[in-house]
Every structure is written in structure tokens, then in C-alpha cells.
Scaffold this active site. Structure first.
Site, short mmCIF file in Angstrom:
data_model
loop_
_atom_site.label_atom_id
_atom_site.label_comp_id
_atom_site.label_asym_id
_atom_site.label_seq_id
_atom_site.Cartn_x
_atom_site.Cartn_y
_atom_site.Cartn_z
N MET A 1 -86.80 -9.23 -61.00
CA MET A 1 -88.03 -9.26 -61.78
C MET A 1 -89.02 -10.24 -61.15
O MET A 1 -88.67 -11.36 -60.77
CB MET A 1 -87.76 -9.64 -63.23
CG MET A 1 -86.76 -8.74 -63.95
SD MET A 1 -87.23 -7.00 -63.97
CE MET A 1 -88.53 -7.02 -65.23
N CYS A 2 -90.26 -9.86 -61.12
CA CYS A 2 -91.34 -10.68 -60.57
C CYS A 2 -91.40 -12.03 -61.25
O CYS A 2 -91.54 -13.07 -60.59
CB CYS A 2 -92.66 -9.93 -60.75
SG CYS A 2 -94.14 -10.90 -60.52
#
Lengths: 136, 256
Positions: free
Chosen positions: B138-139
Site C-alpha cells: 500500500m502506498c
């Protein structure tokens, strides 16, 4: 950066999208300039994370995207300046992107293209012209 | 004073949101455009170079998945506001190094966050960031020096995820501002938590627009998609959610 700027090779042509093209026999080598690399990663070679290059046999057209490169914060298209067929790619740099920071002019070539006709480099610049262009 | 086109806050399906951003990048003109959106239904966007295997929640979670044309990590667009700015690469916002353009955009976003009392800053600084987590893909779980963080209780955490695509002399910069907690992104900073009250997308959109007006010395004229932009987005259809594109970023089924 300034050292590289003083020695940008004058044996090739440059595009406004920061690729270079060098005639090599009956093919041309294509890569990206130190300026392109610097804009992507601001000197942090570790910021280059992915590069996709086309396989040999792929037909390319002038102005068309031939690949993509990702830095930590941006994906940028790699643009082909001529029509032709990709006959070789430099797979080494896909696994060692630091080569582009170290030597974008020789080791850092990306693709070898066999032109499909007479090369039209009328829109391209020589080294002095490119340096003036990026200084604007 | 400069003029931007404004495509004001609207909800779109995940693939449509990606198609609209692509349309503005490919079919837009020299006038910069700000597009504000939410995702209905919520969806997860993969970074361009990610695989589905890089993001366990992409397979596990009951959510729509799309692939972006921008890089970085995956984002779950649930309780958030997405902003997208497209302009020529020669635009003052985007000229020069990528890092500089991030700084310009993110300074404006930090200004917007301050409207809610959120003390955000760019870059994690010397204190440990508490939102980073390995293995999620996930960013918001991987901070960089260009990212916006603010205190999330246990320490600074990432609260805005941004990415760019540069193509044909034009630039798309889009970002997700986390408004509230998301089960797929535990431990990140949210505007509502830092503000001490719920902040919805409409309120964040207004603050963001005000901040952009001030930061870029610009006026934002309400606008709509041009015929060319609309046609481009319509041609793309659900391309960004196409299973073949999700499985292989090089796949170009149908319209693309």
C-alpha cells in the site's frame, strides 16, 4: 551535473522529450539524457525503480512510446524518434537502473532500432542545441 | 493571475475515475485542469508497475480493483478525496525536476490541511514514521521524503498519497487525501482524527481549492469535459479494471 553538461556527446541527436539517438552502422541506438535522469530522480539513483523496454521485433513509430521508466514518484514515457523495428534491447539496465545515472550515453543505451526508411532528424537537436533547449 | 479549469467534486466508479484522468492527460489542452473526485463504490488502485501479488488485499478484500497509469503503491479510495492536476510539462507547476513539482503541489495541500488545524509537513523528518509497514504493497505504508505526514497519535504518519504520469510533454499528478480510517490501510494519518471532528470530501475539496487559489495565484473556472476528453474517456470504458490489464500492465485490450 555541470560536468556532464559540459561533455554531452556531440555524436548524436537529441529530442525535446530528452531522448538521444546515435547512428551505429545501419541501426540506431536510443537512450535518455542525463537531464531526463536528473529530472526523474534529482541525483538519487536509487529513486529509479523500474524500466520497461520493448522486445526485439516490436515495430515502433516516430513519436510513439517505446517503453516506460518509473522513479519513486513518477512514471515517464520513453519516446521513439524514428520509425523502425527494435532489434535489440539493453536488458541489463532493467535490472541495474543505476547505469542510467552513471552513464546514460554509452552503457545506458536502451534500444537498438533498424530504421524503416530514411531517418528524419529535422526535429532533433545537436548537443549545443539541446543544451540551449534545456537552459530555457 | 493564472487560470485553471475546475472539474468540481463528483463521485465516479473506480475505472471511470482512471479513464477521466487519462482523458485529461491525453486529450487536454494547455490550460491546467484540477479535477476533484470521490470513488463510488470504493476501490483499490494498483500502482502501474505493481502486480496483484504485491498487494495481498487486492485479492482478499471485497473491493473493486483498478490499475493506475501512475506508479507507486496501491491505494484504497474509500474515505478520501482524490485530486488530479493535468497540465503541460512546461507549466510553472511542473517545470524542472519531478521532486520540485511534488514540492509545489504538496505545499498547497499542506496549506489546505491547515484549514482543519492539521499540522502537516513534507517529509518524515528525523522522527520515525509509524505508518510504514512491509508487505502490504500500500502506498500509505511506504513514506518517501516527498510525502506529507502529520501526527497520528503514536507518531508521524503518511496522510496523502501522490503519483505522477509524464507523457507526450504533459503531466498528470493525482493524489488521495485520507479523510478517515480505512480497514485496508491501518495506521495511516487521517484528516478527521487530526482535526478532532469529521471532515468530509466536500469540506476538504473547498479547503483544497482555496489553498490552490492562494498557492498558485490562480483562478479556477468551473468547467466540464470537452467533447474530445469525454470521447477519450468513453472509449476507454472499463479498461482500467479489465482483468487482463490487472494481470499484466502491458496488456492493451480493446480501446487502449
Amino acid at each position: 551535473m555541470s560536468d556532464q553538461a559540459a561533455t554531452r556527446p556531440d555524436d548524436r541527436k537529441y529530442t525535446k522529450s530528452h531522448e538521444w539517438m546515435k547512428v551505429d552502422g545501419d541501426t540506431v541506438l536510443i537512450g535518455i539524457t542525463d537531464h531526463a535522469v536528473d529530472e526523474l530522480c534529482s541525483g538519487n539513483e536509487g529513486d529509479l525503480v523500474y524500466c520497461d523496454l520493448p522486445e526485439p521485433g516490436r515495430q515502433v513509430e516516430a513519436g510513439e512510446t517505446f517503453g516506460e521508466i518509473e522513479s519513486v514518484k513518477a512514471v515517464a514515457d520513453l519516446n521513439c524518434p524514428i520509425d523502425g523495428e527494435v532489434v535489440e534491447n539493453n536488458a541489463e539496465i532493467e535490472d541495474h537502473l543505476e547505469i542510467l545515472s552513471r552513464d546514460p550515453w554509452n552503457e545506458g543505451w536502451m534500444i537498438r532500432v533498424k530504421p524503416s526508411g530514411k531517418i528524419d532528424d529535422s526535429e532533433m537537436m545537436d548537443a549545443a542545441g539541446y543544451e540551449a533547449y534545456i537552459a530555457e | 493571475m493564472r487560470t485553471f479549469r475546475l472539474l468540481d467534486l463528483a463521485a465516479h466508479a473506480p475505472a471511470r475515475n482512471m479513464a477521466l484522468d487519462d482523458a485529461l492527460l491525453e486529450a487536454g489542452d494547455d490550460t491546467p485542469v484540477l479535477r476533484l473526485s470521490t470513488w463510488e463504490p470504493a476501490g483499490l488502485s494498483l500502482g502501474y508497475f505493481q502486480t496483484l501479488d504485491d498487494v495481498p488485499s487486492a485479492r482478499a478484500a471485497d473491493t473493486t480493483v483498478v490499475r493506475r497509469f501512475t506508479g507507486g503503491g496501491a491505494i484504497h479510495h474509500g474515505a478520501e478525496l482524490t485530486f488530479a492536476i493535468t497540465a503541460p510539462a512546461s507549466d510553472p507547476l511542473y517545470r524542472g525536476p519531478v521532486a520540485d513539482s511534488y514540492c509545489r503541489v504538496h505545499k498547497a495541500v499542506v496549506r489546505a490541511l491547515a484549514a482543519f488545524g492539521v499540522e502537516a509537513r513534507i517529509g518524515p523528518g528525523t522522527a520515525g514514521v509509524v505508518s510504514d509497514r512491509a508487505g502490504t504493497g500500500m502506498c500509505f505504508h511506504a513514506v518517501t521524503s516527498a510525502d506529507i505526514v502529520w501526527d497520528a497519535g503514536a507518531g508521524p504518519a503518511k496522510g496523502v498519497g501522490s503519483a505522477q504520469r509524464r507523457r507526450g510533454g504533459r503531466v498528470l499528478h493525482h493524489g488521495s487525501i485520507k479523510l478517515d480510517t480505512d480497514p485496508l490501510e491501518p495506521g495511516v494519518a487521517t484528516v478527521s482524527a487530526a482535526a478532532g471532528r469529521p471532515v468530509d470530501a466536500r469540506a476538504m475539496a473547498k479547503a483544497l481549492l482555496d489553498a490552490f487559489v492562494a498557492s498558485f495565484d490562480a483562478e479556477f473556472e468551473p468547467s466540464a469535459l470537452t467533447d474530445a476528453e469525454l470521447a477519450h474517456a468513453d472509449r476507454l470504458g472499463d479498461f482500467f479494471a479489465d482483468p487482463r490489464f490487472l494481470a499484466d500492465r502491458r496488456a492493451r485490450p480493446a480501446a487502449r
